[in-house]
Design a protein around this motif. Structure first.
Motif, PDB file in Angstrom:
ATOM      1  N   ALA A   1      60.254  11.674  41.410  1.00  0.00           N
ATOM      2  CA  ALA A   1      61.467  11.581  40.593  1.00  0.00           C
ATOM      3  C   ALA A   1      61.129  11.605  39.106  1.00  0.00           C
ATOM      4  CB  ALA A   1      62.221  10.297  40.945  1.00  0.00           C
ATOM      5  N   ALA A   2      60.060  10.887  38.728  1.00  0.00           N
ATOM      6  CA  ALA A   2      59.678  10.831  37.312  1.00  0.00           C
ATOM      7  C   ALA A   2      59.284  12.204  36.790  1.00  0.00           C
ATOM      8  CB  ALA A   2      58.535   9.833  37.130  1.00  0.00           C
ATOM      9  N   LEU A   3      58.472  12.929  37.554  1.00  0.00           N
ATOM     10  CA  LEU A   3      58.019  14.243  37.097  1.00  0.00           C
ATOM     11  C   LEU A   3      59.156  15.257  37.079  1.00  0.00           C
ATOM     12  CD1 LEU A   3      54.465  14.715  38.643  1.00  0.00           C
ATOM     13  CD2 LEU A   3      55.082  14.458  36.243  1.00  0.00           C
ATOM     14  N   CYS A   4      59.988  15.252  38.110  1.00  0.00           N
ATOM     15  CA  CYS A   4      61.112  16.200  38.141  1.00  0.00           C
ATOM     16  C   CYS A   4      62.065  15.953  36.976  1.00  0.00           C
ATOM     17  CB  CYS A   4      61.865  16.085  39.466  1.00  0.00           C
ATOM     18  SG  CYS A   4      61.032  16.885  40.850  1.00  0.00           S
ATOM     19  N   ALA A   5      62.332  14.687  36.687  1.00  0.00           N
ATOM     20  CA  ALA A   5      63.218  14.374  35.569  1.00  0.00           C
ATOM     21  C   ALA A   5      62.595  14.815  34.245  1.00  0.00           C
ATOM     22  CB  ALA A   5      63.522  12.878  35.544  1.00  0.00           C
ATOM     23  N   ALA A   6      61.291  14.598  34.098  1.00  0.00           N
ATOM     24  CA  ALA A   6      60.621  14.982  32.847  1.00  0.00           C
ATOM     25  C   ALA A   6      60.624  16.496  32.658  1.00  0.00           C
ATOM     26  CB  ALA A   6      59.188  14.463  32.857  1.00  0.00           C
ATOM     27  N   LEU A   7      60.515  17.231  33.754  1.00  0.00           N
ATOM     28  CA  LEU A   7      60.453  18.686  33.660  1.00  0.00           C
ATOM     29  C   LEU A   7      61.812  19.330  33.436  1.00  0.00           C
ATOM     30  CD1 LEU A   7      57.922  19.448  36.547  1.00  0.00           C
ATOM     31  CD2 LEU A   7      57.519  19.717  34.095  1.00  0.00           C
ATOM     32  N   THR A   8      62.887  18.608  33.702  1.00  0.00           N
ATOM     33  CA  THR A   8      64.205  19.249  33.697  1.00  0.00           C
ATOM     34  C   THR A   8      65.189  18.668  32.697  1.00  0.00           C
ATOM     35  OG1 THR A   8      64.972  17.767  35.468  1.00  0.00           O
ATOM     36  CG2 THR A   8      64.001  19.864  36.130  1.00  0.00           C
ATOM     37  N   GLN A   9      64.876  17.544  32.067  1.00  0.00           N
ATOM     38  CA  GLN A   9      65.836  16.950  31.155  1.00  0.00           C
ATOM     39  C   GLN A   9      65.750  17.573  29.770  1.00  0.00           C
ATOM     40  OE1 GLN A   9      65.208  12.737  31.202  1.00  0.00           O
ATOM     41  NE2 GLN A   9      66.094  12.468  33.236  1.00  0.00           N
ATOM     42  N   GLN A  10      66.795  17.332  29.000  1.00  0.00           N
ATOM     43  CA  GLN A  10      66.845  17.850  27.636  1.00  0.00           C
ATOM     44  C   GLN A  10      65.855  17.117  26.744  1.00  0.00           C
ATOM     45  OE1 GLN A  10      70.975  17.217  26.675  1.00  0.00           O
ATOM     46  NE2 GLN A  10      71.513  19.331  27.155  1.00  0.00           N
TER      47      GLN A  10
ATOM     48  N   GLY B   1      62.028  22.894  30.554  1.00  0.00           N
ATOM     49  CA  GLY B   1      61.895  23.510  31.865  1.00  0.00           C
ATOM     50  C   GLY B   1      63.054  24.406  32.235  1.00  0.00           C
ATOM     51  N   SER B   2      63.815  24.856  31.247  1.00  0.00           N
ATOM     52  CA  SER B   2      64.994  25.667  31.560  1.00  0.00           C
ATOM     53  C   SER B   2      64.634  27.031  32.134  1.00  0.00           C
ATOM     54  CB  SER B   2      65.851  25.845  30.297  1.00  0.00           C
ATOM     55  OG  SER B   2      65.083  26.447  29.259  1.00  0.00           O
ATOM     56  N   LYS B   3      63.367  27.469  31.955  1.00  0.00           N
ATOM     57  CA  LYS B   3      62.927  28.754  32.493  1.00  0.00           C
ATOM     58  C   LYS B   3      62.137  28.613  33.791  1.00  0.00           C
ATOM     59  CE  LYS B   3      62.730  30.974  27.941  1.00  0.00           C
ATOM     60  NZ  LYS B   3      61.852  31.685  26.960  1.00  0.00           N
ATOM     61  N   LEU B   4      62.124  27.420  34.353  1.00  0.00           N
ATOM     62  CA  LEU B   4      61.343  27.162  35.568  1.00  0.00           C
ATOM     63  C   LEU B   4      61.823  28.040  36.719  1.00  0.00           C
ATOM     64  CD1 LEU B   4      59.071  25.232  36.536  1.00  0.00           C
ATOM     65  CD2 LEU B   4      60.880  23.724  37.386  1.00  0.00           C
ATOM     66  N   LYS B   5      60.862  28.796  37.289  1.00  0.00           N
ATOM     67  CA  LYS B   5      61.189  29.692  38.400  1.00  0.00           C
ATOM     68  C   LYS B   5      60.672  29.186  39.743  1.00  0.00           C
ATOM     69  CE  LYS B   5      61.149  33.949  35.608  1.00  0.00           C
ATOM     70  NZ  LYS B   5      60.517  35.287  35.446  1.00  0.00           N
ATOM     71  N   ALA B   6      59.538  28.461  39.748  1.00  0.00           N
ATOM     72  CA  ALA B   6      58.949  28.000  41.010  1.00  0.00           C
ATOM     73  C   ALA B   6      58.471  26.567  40.864  1.00  0.00           C
ATOM     74  CB  ALA B   6      57.781  28.908  41.405  1.00  0.00           C
ATOM     75  N   LEU B   7      58.854  25.741  41.822  1.00  0.00           N
ATOM     76  CA  LEU B   7      58.440  24.337  41.842  1.00  0.00           C
ATOM     77  C   LEU B   7      57.897  24.020  43.235  1.00  0.00           C
ATOM     78  CD1 LEU B   7      58.287  21.502  40.581  1.00  0.00           C
ATOM     79  CD2 LEU B   7      60.652  21.132  41.332  1.00  0.00           C
ATOM     80  N   ASP B   8      56.626  23.595  43.287  1.00  0.00           N
ATOM     81  CA  ASP B   8      55.972  23.291  44.561  1.00  0.00           C
ATOM     82  C   ASP B   8      55.632  21.812  44.614  1.00  0.00           C
ATOM     83  OD1 ASP B   8      54.527  23.126  46.872  1.00  0.00           O
ATOM     84  OD2 ASP B   8      53.071  24.694  46.368  1.00  0.00           O
ATOM     85  N   MET B   9      56.285  21.078  45.535  1.00  0.00           N
ATOM     86  CA  MET B   9      56.019  19.651  45.706  1.00  0.00           C
ATOM     87  C   MET B   9      55.658  19.350  47.154  1.00  0.00           C
ATOM     88  SD  MET B   9      58.691  17.836  43.115  1.00  0.00           S
ATOM     89  CE  MET B   9      57.557  16.481  42.913  1.00  0.00           C
ATOM     90  N   THR B  10      54.926  20.276  47.763  1.00  0.00           N
ATOM     91  CA  THR B  10      54.471  20.109  49.139  1.00  0.00           C
ATOM     92  C   THR B  10      53.504  18.928  49.247  1.00  0.00           C
ATOM     93  OG1 THR B  10      54.657  22.505  49.426  1.00  0.00           O
ATOM     94  CG2 THR B  10      53.346  21.314  51.058  1.00  0.00           C
ATOM     95  N   LEU B  11      53.544  18.240  50.393  1.00  0.00           N
ATOM     96  CA  LEU B  11      52.575  17.168  50.706  1.00  0.00           C
ATOM     97  C   LEU B  11      52.536  16.093  49.619  1.00  0.00           C
ATOM     98  CD1 LEU B  11      49.611  19.341  52.047  1.00  0.00           C
ATOM     99  CD2 LEU B  11      51.218  17.979  53.396  1.00  0.00           C
ATOM    100  N   ASN B  12      53.658  15.431  49.426  1.00  0.00           N
ATOM    101  CA  ASN B  12      53.720  14.387  48.408  1.00  0.00           C
ATOM    102  C   ASN B  12      54.349  13.089  48.899  1.00  0.00           C
ATOM    103  OD1 ASN B  12      52.561  14.984  45.755  1.00  0.00           O
ATOM    104  ND2 ASN B  12      53.855  16.813  45.832  1.00  0.00           N
ATOM    105  N   LEU B  13      54.408  12.887  50.216  1.00  0.00           N
ATOM    106  CA  LEU B  13      54.880  11.610  50.782  1.00  0.00           C
ATOM    107  C   LEU B  13      56.295  11.266  50.310  1.00  0.00           C
ATOM    108  CD1 LEU B  13      51.621   9.477  50.220  1.00  0.00           C
ATOM    109  CD2 LEU B  13      52.224  10.854  52.208  1.00  0.00           C
ATOM    110  N   LEU B  14      57.168  12.267  50.277  1.00  0.00           N
ATOM    111  CA  LEU B  14      58.501  12.049  49.733  1.00  0.00           C
ATOM    112  C   LEU B  14      59.409  11.278  50.683  1.00  0.00           C
ATOM    113  CD1 LEU B  14      59.287  15.471  48.002  1.00  0.00           C
ATOM    114  CD2 LEU B  14      58.255  13.409  47.032  1.00  0.00           C
ATOM    115  N   GLY B  15      59.486  11.714  51.946  1.00  0.00           N
ATOM    116  CA  GLY B  15      60.447  11.129  52.855  1.00  0.00           C
ATOM    117  C   GLY B  15      61.870  11.419  52.395  1.00  0.00           C
TER     118      GLY B  15
END
Length: 415
Positions: A304-313, A327-341
């Motif tokens: 949550a912390a990283l996603c918010a940092a990458l996408t907020q103003q 991160g307004s130009k972000l095209k690909a985000l990979d968060m595989t294998l991160n114990l998210l649940g």
């Protein structure tokens, strides 16, 4: 210890001490007399022994907390305030100003709480070669917060010495024990990471050829790609390398197009510090197109912390300047294998859904191997309409169930 003076003899080189916990006192007189102190040596007694000792070379501590470990390490490293005051007094009383500089700490070369910390080599004590390479990567559960405290105080003393630290390579544990979940232990790791960035000769940190944020910035390719995949940084090294607050001359001030931290094992604590650095003043991630954060054990909080940092103003310049979408130009985000649940999936969805401005360029999202269930799938389904450019959603290795798959299919077909 009936006679402390007997410790200062050539026959005694290794001291093993059980430290007594702080004596407990009742909260009120009605609760009775103070409790009897438990067995063990008082910390102040041990410090007095070490201050006057010249023969001990090895120290093993049991029942030691973080504060005690730091106090012992300061005495051993010669940075104890009482020792320094005594040395200043001796100089005032007639010590020659032209006398050659000598070692002012004890002769102890190793301190063990959970594992052995070679303080003698780190401090380049007389008669010992300076330690150039230190590998603690396999310490695992043996590496305790108290060991981290001893290491931090020792490295700080080495940095402050006239010779400076000779350490060229340092590998810290990647998987830390649950003891580091405590707030005091996390503060020790933060201090350790800050000290590591000050090591003047450090060339390699946990597999990375960059040893600080400045040298890491030089590792960014001409096309704006930073690839640290497989470096096994762990939370402390990640904070030292990537946790520096944003500045125009630092890593996060560069125009990164792609960031690959796959397999760095930064954990939730490392993620929190990296997120704080990204959100600092002077960062510039408006050119970031690809973020690979797979296999980092982020957990819900870290993701949550990283996603918010990458996408907020972010604010540019003065408070009256316009807001720019990070991160307004972000095209690909990979968060595989991160114990998210399910909890982590909901947190990621919330961050992406509330991105400002919207992630209009995001075309690929990978969340495989995160044990996402029905509730997480429903959160993803609710998020999909906000990702208008999404073409690929990778969800292998999850537990979506029939209901989760139906919710996703319905949301996808309605786009």
């Amino acid at each position: 210890v009936p006679d402390l003076c007997n410790l200062n003899c050539a026959r005694v080189s290794h001291l093993k001490v059980l430290l007594a916990p702080q004596a407990q006192t009742p909260a009120s007189p009605e609760e009775g007399p103070p409790l009897q102190p438990p067995m063990g040596m008082q910390l102040q007694t041990l410090l007095d022994v070490l201050r006057g000792n010249t023969t001990l070379t090895t120290l093993t501590l049991k029942g030691c907390n973080i504060q005690a470990a730091e106090a012992v390490a300061r005495v051993v490293a010669g940075t104890d305030p009482q020792q320094q005051q005594q040395q200043q007094q001796q100089q005032i009383e007639g010590a020659s100003a032209s006398a050659p500089e000598c070692w002012q700490g004890s002769n102890i070369c190793s301190i063990t709480v959970g594992m052995e910390v070679p303080v003698g080599g780190l401090l380049a004590k007389p008669g010992l070669p300076p330690l150039l390479d230190m590998d603690l990567s396999q310490a695992g559960e043996l590496f305790t917060p108290e060991d981290a405290a001893v290491l931090q105080v020792t490295l700080a003393a080495a940095v402050a010495s006239s010779q400076g630290s000779a350490l060229r390579s340092l590998a810290l544990p990647v998987n830390l024990s649950r003891a580091f979940d405590d707030s005091q232990a996390r503060a020790v790791l933060t201090r350790l990471a800050a000290t590591i960035t000050q090591l003047p000769r450090l060339e390699k940190l946990n597999g990375s050829r960059a040893a600080n944020a400045a040298s890491l910035a030089s590792a960014v390719s001409s096309s704006g790609v930073l690839d640290l995949s497989g470096c096994f940084l762990g939370p402390v090294a990640a904070e030292a390398l990537l946790g520096a607050r944003g500045s125009p001359s630092g890593l996060w001030g560069l125009s990164l197009r792609a960031l690959n931290l796959t397999g760095c094992q930064i954990g939730p604590q490392g993620a929190a510090h990296i997120a704080a650095a990204i959100q600092g003043e002077g960062t510039s991630l408006d050119s970031l197109q690809t973020a690979c954060l797979a296999d980092n054990r982020l957990g819900p909080a870290g993701a949550a912390a990283l996603c918010a940092a990458l996408t907020q103003q972010q604010q540019q310049g003065s408070s009256s300047a316009p807001l720019v979408g990070r991160g307004s130009k972000l095209k690909a985000l990979d968060m595989t294998l991160n114990l998210l649940g399910d909890e982590g999936a909901k947190a990621v969805c919330k961050a992406l859904r509330e991105a400002s401005p919207p992630l209009s360029c995001l075309s690929s999202l990978a969340l495989g191997g995160n044990a996402i269930g029905v509730d997480g799938a429903r959160a993803l389904a609710q998020m999909l309409p906000s990702l208008t450019s999404l073409l690929e959603l990778h969800l292998p290795g999850n537990y979506l169930g029939d209901m989760g798959v139906c919710a996703l299919s319905k949301a996808a077909t309605s786009l």
